[in-house]
Each structure stands twice: as structure tokens, then as C-alpha cells.
Enzyme design. Structure first.
Site, mmCIF file in Angstrom:
data_model
loop_
_atom_site.group_PDB
_atom_site.id
_atom_site.type_symbol
_atom_site.label_atom_id
_atom_site.label_comp_id
_atom_site.label_asym_id
_atom_site.label_seq_id
_atom_site.Cartn_x
_atom_site.Cartn_y
_atom_site.Cartn_z
ATOM 1 N N HIS A 55 -13.245 -8.560 20.885
ATOM 2 C CA HIS A 55 -12.858 -9.428 22.013
ATOM 3 C C HIS A 55 -11.454 -10.019 21.778
ATOM 4 O O HIS A 55 -10.526 -9.658 22.472
ATOM 5 C CB HIS A 55 -13.869 -10.553 22.293
ATOM 6 C CG HIS A 55 -15.258 -10.072 22.526
ATOM 7 N ND1 HIS A 55 -15.571 -9.193 23.529
ATOM 8 C CD2 HIS A 55 -16.425 -10.322 21.867
ATOM 9 C CE1 HIS A 55 -16.872 -8.933 23.486
ATOM 10 N NE2 HIS A 55 -17.405 -9.598 22.491
ATOM 11 N N ASP A 75 -20.344 -2.885 24.212
ATOM 12 C CA ASP A 75 -20.896 -4.201 23.893
ATOM 13 C C ASP A 75 -22.332 -4.382 24.404
ATOM 14 O O ASP A 75 -23.266 -3.867 23.816
ATOM 15 C CB ASP A 75 -19.943 -5.279 24.427
ATOM 16 C CG ASP A 75 -20.237 -6.661 23.854
ATOM 17 O OD1 ASP A 75 -21.172 -6.786 23.045
ATOM 18 O OD2 ASP A 75 -19.536 -7.629 24.209
HETATM 19 ZN ZN ZN Z 1 -20.831 -8.034 20.827
#
Ligand code: ZN
Length: 445
Positions: free
Chosen positions: A265, A316
Site C-alpha cells: 500500500h 489483496d
Molecule cells: Zn493486505
């Protein structure tokens, strides 16, 4: 053998290319040639894409968290729901969920997955008789479906900065340092295929303290290290409260962050953090579709790429599993905020091609994989794109039409030379999907 009208070689696009392989590797490439009668004929051939960040079990609640409750919905309310799901699945369920996710990854053009695996123990929080039970389910699913695996067992010890004690909902995730290192050693022994790897993943600065990170980096040198970082504003604020620094600046000041690291991220960065992260050679593991779904925020991709930063893509939460969509959402986030087009392209160049090249190279680096290229001796991890309109064979244009348009799709995929996706469907899809449906109907009642 594969015959492609065009193929993306290290030197660029080539026409009428015949690719031969053996024992999982490419053995011969001939351009400007003719097909043989038995060849699988495809329109365009590109290297398989690495998926640097997956939580396979979360595929189970894809599309099931979109109801608004009382008050403001956020990452943190989503996480409560995800924990309830995580507490309810058995080892057999984990197998079924991971197989479904990996079938869909291969169908989408991902040929390697970085599995950020934090579901370790039984529903009470006690280790299984085999402490690597659920890691082994991940290896099994990768082998069954054919996807290459970089397994990333997650170290999780605390519930927040301080460190705060872990919560009840986190009881299946927890280890001390010694038990975690024993888990890594078990995973090393579980490897049976040459393409598989074991790295490790301190979950986040919330879940792994300064002392934990120091002990882990000392005990596990030379492995890929992945960590969630700076995904949420609250996490940045908590880190400022505790360390007096933002997460990425604190990490860069306290650890030797470099090419072995993948920061997942890294959404909320200052200009200085962006420049320093780009310069250190670590990969930013971006998950644009999940970040949009969870309302995380927007990574400063133009500044990071212009500073020479390395990016990769991950699915993810597996709310969607689609290479083209990850690249498209990465670019569209920038267009919406900058009110501009083709933000991430270089001048005169294709947006899709720039993002494809960056995600291939960064993904391989982050997952400790060979360079993903169509070259002799490279792994035969190959993806074909169909072009039913039979437009002129301009490769970059075809990549843009795949990422942003409608007519171009993944139709065949070879993983370590195995022809696992044929005409858009994984060869085991029917059985895997049937079992997946059975698991969901039981777990979600
Ligand atoms: Zn993650």
C-alpha cells in the site's frame, strides 16, 4: 508449442513467433517463422504477471461487504466482518477458497502469487497438531492450480502500537518469534517445486513492534520481507503518536530497507517519503482495486514513478481478481484527482504498456522470481491475449485495449509450461468452483 502473431520479447514486439519449452522453461524462440500443425495459435503473447499481495481466504466474502450499517462504514468496520469470516473457516475451507482464488488469478493472467498468509491456528487460537497446517493448504492449492507461489507467512503479535495486546478476533494470527521462525523452517521443507519460495511478512507496524522487527530481520536474512504500511490515515496518526514519526519515514530511519523489501500500500506518503522510498529500491506493492473498495486513499504514483520508484500490483482482498483492472484503476485514480489523462505514461508512450512493464519487473523483484520475460531459459509463464477484431498488430495498442477497452481478453495461460487456462477457463475450474460454492453456503449461513 505456441505460435503467436505477436509476442513481447525483451527486445520489443516481434511478429510470427514460435515459442518452445520443456521442463517448465522456454527452450527456443523463433520470430518471423511459420506455425506447425500442432501449435496452439494465439494473437498476442506476453509474460505472466506476478500478484504480489493476496489474502486467499478473503475471496470468500468478495461482494458480500457492501451493505451500509449504522454510522460511517470504513476499513475498520470491514475488518471486523473479515475477522468473523476468518474465525469460521476450517483447513478444508482454506483449501477450497485458495484454489478458487488461484484459478481466477491464472484466468486473469497472474502466474505467480505472493500469499500474505496470516491465518495460522485453529478457531480457538491454538496451533494445529501440524503448526504449518494452513500454510501447507496454501502450498497444496498452488500446486493443484499450477500457480507459482511465494509464500509469505505473517508475523502478528500485537493489536496496536504500544504494543497493545491482540484482540480476540486476532487469535488465529498470533506467534512469538521462536514459533514463527519454526513455521518458516517448516514451510521451507514443504517446498517441492523449483519455482516456489518462502519469504516472510511482519503484518504491520501495529502488529510487529520495533523489537520484533529487529529480531525477525536478524533471524531471517536474505528473504523477501513484505509489510502492510501507511494504508490508513488512522495508522499514520497512531504511528505519529507512538514513534513521533510517520510509518514510512520511521521504517526508513530504523531499518535497512532496500531491494528485498516490499511495502504494501504505502498509500499515505509525504513528498520526502515518496522520494526516499523510490531511492531505496524497495517495491511499493499497490492494490488499487482493494484500496478503492476499502476507501484507503491514493498512492502518489506519478511522483514515485518519476523518481525511479518500483511498483507492483496485488489483488489483496480478492474482491476482484483481474490484472487489467488493477492497472486501469491505478491510472484512473490519478485521472480523477488530477483531471488529466494518460497520467502514468511517458511522453509519446502507451499508458497500458508502461504500467505492464513496471508491474512485471517490480512484481518479480518483490516475489524473488526470475525476470518475467519471453526469453530462452526463462520460466514458461506465458499469457495470450485474444484480439477478435484482428486489428493491425500494434502490440502497445493491444495492451491499451486490454487494460482500458473491451475487445481484448486473456485466453490461454501456461504456468511453468503447463497449459492451465484454455479459451479463458482454467482446466480445473468446474470442480474448484463447485467445492467453493459448497464452502460458502455452509460458512455464510
Ligand atoms: Zn493486505
Amino acid at each position: 508449442m505456441i505460435f503467436a502473431r505477436i509476442a513481447l520479447l525483451p527486445s520489443g514486439w516481434a511478429e510470427n513467433v514460435r515459442v518452445s519449452g520443456s521442463a517448465g522453461r522456454i527452450t527456443e524462440i523463433v520470430a518471423q517463422t511459420h506455425p506447425h500443425p500442432d501449435d496452439t495459435r494465439v494473437d498476442a503473447l506476453i509474460p505472466g504477471m506476478p500478484n504480489v499481495h493476496s489474502h486467499a481466504f478473503q475471496r470468500g466474502h468478495s461482494g458480500l461487504t457492501e451493505m451500509r450499517g449504522a454510522g460511517q462504514e470504513s476499513f475498520w468496520t470491514w475488518r471486523e466482518m473479515m475477522y468473523r469470516f476468518a474465525l469460521s473457516v476450517s483447513p478444508e475451507d482454506v483449501s477450497a477458497l485458495a484454489e478458487m482464488a488461484y484459478v481466477e488469478m491464472l484466468e486473469a493472467g497472474f502466474t505467480r502469487v505472493g500469499e500474505f498468509h496470516y491465518l495460522h491456528h485453529d478457531p480457538s487460537g491454538a496451533p494445529y497438531d501440524n503448526p504449518a497446517e494452513l500454510s501447507e493448504r496454501i502450498f497444496d492449492a498452488a500446486e493443484t492450480t499450477g500457480i507459482a507461489l511465494t509464500h509469505l507467512p505473517v508475523f502478528y503479535a500485537h493489536g496496536g502500537f504500544g504494543p497493545k495486546p491482540a484482540g480476540e478476533g486476532q487469535r488465529r494470527f498470533l506467534h512469538d518469534i521462536d514459533a514463527f521462525i519454526a513455521l518458516i523452517e517448516r514451510c521451507d521443507k514443504r517446498i517441492t517445486r523449483p519455482q516456489d519460495r518462502v519469504g516472510f511478512a511482519p503484518h504491520s507496524l501495529r502488529a510487529a513492534s520495533h523489537e520484533d522487527l529487529t529480531a525477525l530481520t536478524a533471524a531471517l536474512p536474505g528473504r523477501r520481507l513484505h509489510i502492510h504500511i501507511s494504508e490508513q490515515v488512522k495508522e499514520v496518526e497512531d504511528c505519529l503518536d507512538h514513534h513521533g514519526q510517520r510509518p514510512v519515514e520511521w521504517l526508513l530511519d530504523n531499518f535497512d530497507v532496500g531491494a528485498d523489501w516490499c511495502l504494501i500500500h504505502a498509500t499515505h506518503l509525504t513528498e520526502r517519503e515518496t522520494a526516499r522510498l523510490a531511492a531505496c529500491g524497495a517495491v511499493a506493492g499497490l492494490c488499487p482495486v482493494t484500496e478503492a473498495n476499502l476507501g484507503d486513499g491514493l498512492f502518489p504514483a506519478p511522483d514515485f514513478l518519476n523518481a525511479g520508484g518500483r511498483i507492483a500490483i496485488g489483488t489483496d482482498s480478492n474482491v476482484r481478481i483481474d490484472v487489467a483492472e488493477e492497472l486501469r484503476v491505478l491510472e484512473y485514480g490519478q485521472r480523477l484527482t488530477k483531471r488529466a489523462r494518460n497520467v502514468l505514461a511517458e511522453e509519446g508512450g502507451s499508458t497500458g504498456r508502461r504500467l505492464l512493464d513496471a508491474a512485471l519487473a517490480g512484481g518479480a523483484q518483490a516475489l524473488d522470481a526470475p525476470s518475467p520475460e519471453i526469453a530462452v531459459d526463462a520460466p514458461a509463464d506465458l499469457v495470450s491475449l485474444s484480439d477478435p477484431l484482428d486489428l493491425a498488430p500494434n502490440g502497445d495498442n493491444l495492451i491499451d485495449r486490454w487494460v482500458f477497452g473491451r475487445d481484448v481478453d486473456v485466453d490461454h495461460v501456461w504456468a511453468a509450461g503447463e497449459h492451465v487456462v484454455q479459451h479463458g477457463r482454467h482446466v480445473r475450474r468446474d470442480a474448484v468452483q463447485h467445492r467453493f460454492g459448497e464452502v460458502l453456503r455452509r460458512v455464510l449461513v
